[in-house]
Scaffold this active site. Sequence first.
Site, PDB file in Angstrom:
ATOM      1  N   HIS A 380       0.775  -1.237   0.000  1.00 42.71           N
ATOM      2  CA  HIS A 380       0.000   0.000   0.000  1.00 42.71           C
ATOM      3  C   HIS A 380       0.814   1.299   0.000  1.00 42.71           C
ATOM      4  CE1 HIS A 380      -3.781   1.966   0.107  1.00 42.71           C
ATOM      5  NE2 HIS A 380      -4.414   1.119   0.871  1.00 42.71           N
ATOM      6  N   TYR A 495     -13.339   5.627  10.414  1.00 50.16           N
ATOM      7  CA  TYR A 495     -12.552   6.108   9.271  1.00 50.16           C
ATOM      8  C   TYR A 495     -13.192   5.600   7.989  1.00 50.16           C
ATOM      9  CZ  TYR A 495      -8.463   6.349   6.096  1.00 50.16           C
ATOM     10  OH  TYR A 495      -7.610   6.606   5.050  1.00 50.16           O
ATOM     11  N   SER A 497     -12.278   5.956   3.865  1.00 42.38           N
ATOM     12  CA  SER A 497     -11.274   6.456   2.928  1.00 42.38           C
ATOM     13  C   SER A 497     -11.932   7.191   1.765  1.00 42.38           C
ATOM     14  CB  SER A 497     -10.444   5.289   2.397  1.00 42.38           C
ATOM     15  OG  SER A 497      -9.481   5.740   1.472  1.00 42.38           O
ATOM     16  N   THR A 508      -5.145  10.267  -0.233  1.00 41.32           N
ATOM     17  CA  THR A 508      -6.474  10.067   0.344  1.00 41.32           C
ATOM     18  C   THR A 508      -6.747  11.116   1.415  1.00 41.32           C
ATOM     19  OG1 THR A 508      -5.626   8.552   2.039  1.00 41.32           O
ATOM     20  CG2 THR A 508      -6.439   7.568  -0.028  1.00 41.32           C
TER      21      THR A 508
END
Length: 662
Positions: A380, A495, A497, A508
């Site tokens: 990632h 959260y 994204s 992001t």
Amino acid sequence: MLSKYHYSWTKPYVLEKILLQNTDSIIKMVTQIRYHSDDYQYLQKSIVPTMHFQRSLPRLPVPDLKLTCQRYLKAQLPLLSKNDYMKTKKNVEHFEQNDGIVLQEMLKKKDSLNKNTSYITEDWFNMYLSDRSPLPINYNPLLVFKRSDNEYNHQLLRSTNLLISSLRFYKSLKTNLLEPEIFHINPKKSDTTQFRKLMKYLPESVSWYGAYMYNAYPLDMSQYSSLFNNTRIPMINKDILHSCKSGKHIVVMRRGHFYKFDVLDHQGNILEPSLLLSKLKYILKDDIVPCEHPIGILTTTERNNWANLRNNLIKLGNEESLSSIDDSLMMIALDDEKPNANPISIIKQYLHSDGTNRWFDKSFTLIVCADGTSGLNFEHSWGDGVAVLRYFQDISKDSTEFPRCHPENLNQDFNSDILDVKKLEFNLDDQMKRDIKKSMNEYKHTYESLDINYFELFNVGRKMCKKYGISADSLMQLCFQLGYYKLHKKHVATYESCSTAAFKQGRTETIRPCTKETSDFCHAACSSNKPSNSDLVNMIKQCSIEHGKLVKDAAMGQGFDRHLFALLLLAKKNGLKVPDLFTDPAYSQLNHNILSTSSLTSDYVYLGGFGPVMKNGYGIGYTILEEYSGAIITNYKEHSDGYEFRNSLTQGLNQILDILKT
């Protein structure tokens, strides 16, 4: 005028004689022409160059300090008691009027000196690369292709066709022929040949503005170059991203062993399908026993530990083999497992597996199981879901609609010398073997502690939400809030994204779906003295309106999380006193994301998900289609009950649907 020699070619018997004498050469020549053609070499030949809009993309704005403070307090409101909220409010007001002003000016100055990037890009890369947590489960997500139950769903055919489509995507990207990613507000107006021809002739310096006039928004493409020939290399305290653009080979893993072979010729052309199939077939036919000491397991460990172990591997003479992995154009894992249509088994296989046939550091690994199930696991730090999903969708469509290898090709074979498949060897001493065994045991303990659940609802999707005048995304987020509240009788940091790819080198931003509106609805829906259904419907609509505002703000770079993160780092880097806003327990609590969520909407994805970001949290990857909604839920068994949470989410969603339908 034609010579006598040229004229003789037109005589049928002469032509027949020449053809018979040179059959093999002619077939070879025709084959080369066929597979060197653009039709085979490129997945796309875009009218508009891939990076045409990159230069003129708008830059990610540095949010206004006052607005960031207001947004931060708004997100804290449903999470804090009245007394704690007042303390936090006092800290925020002091920050806004004092330390924040200084840090904001420093950030603006830094931003003005780096106009080819965004104010958060470097810090965000460093955040990923400095974290010492193991990559699998903690960071690497999974994507699984939709399964087609036909004769092409064969491990060898599937892997070869996916490889060829990947190479076609790679070559289109490398030669600037891949279609630029554009968000079309009105596709009938802008998603047209006429629009593309016009954009092509606009100078790069103003091309974005030309698209904007058509209400079309080009997205950042800077991450795409890291899809191929890219890997993360462990280093002490901070990893590095390694890129080798000249690599023409791929690495294939099978049973913990590594194989290397070229997929491009000396001119950079993709090799013919039958040859690529035969190379993979050679590996699959190698009935080798599983590797007793698979070094891929080392990529599952804590990053400083892996850095030390990698250095030891190099000292043992393994640098060339490691470089072959690092420099490879891409990686394929051929697994012996047959998860079939069991979603839980598939998720486990693609999210973590047992780690013995993985190299989690590679930008992505294409994984094909023995039953034809296929997907990928990706690292990632280099990029986000936008680039990976584009690659995933393009090769899914190309490999299924235009397969280059067919069932009749399965019996084809080449001489093994022509295949030039090289098995990578590793020299290991006794200590390294013990380290590998230890890593295998530790990783097994980790992935066996993970729980996975999922739910899906048919006839519940965008179509139904339009009917009730609410956002489908807000419906799912409200479901998560209500489900958690039903189970725990409290609200927690959440959260969601959101991509900021509309800006140059955007990454992001965080959406904070736990709002005052969702909190009020949860209390009302769970109260013994419930409001009327019409009042509850209005509350659901208010939740949707507020959520829509948060999504829009985040997509436009107007969230608060990245801004505050950048300001905090500036204070630390410059030796300044860390403002009370950041030492306030409320700030840590907000960033302890119990519910970490991300939506993945694509007709090409069967399953997509990720691990929880906190030990006591949940990772929720969800999908919303026209008439379908589903979610994959991950959690650690020792710290939370995923099955009960899944049931609570289902009950919450059904309750919301019942309210809407009355």
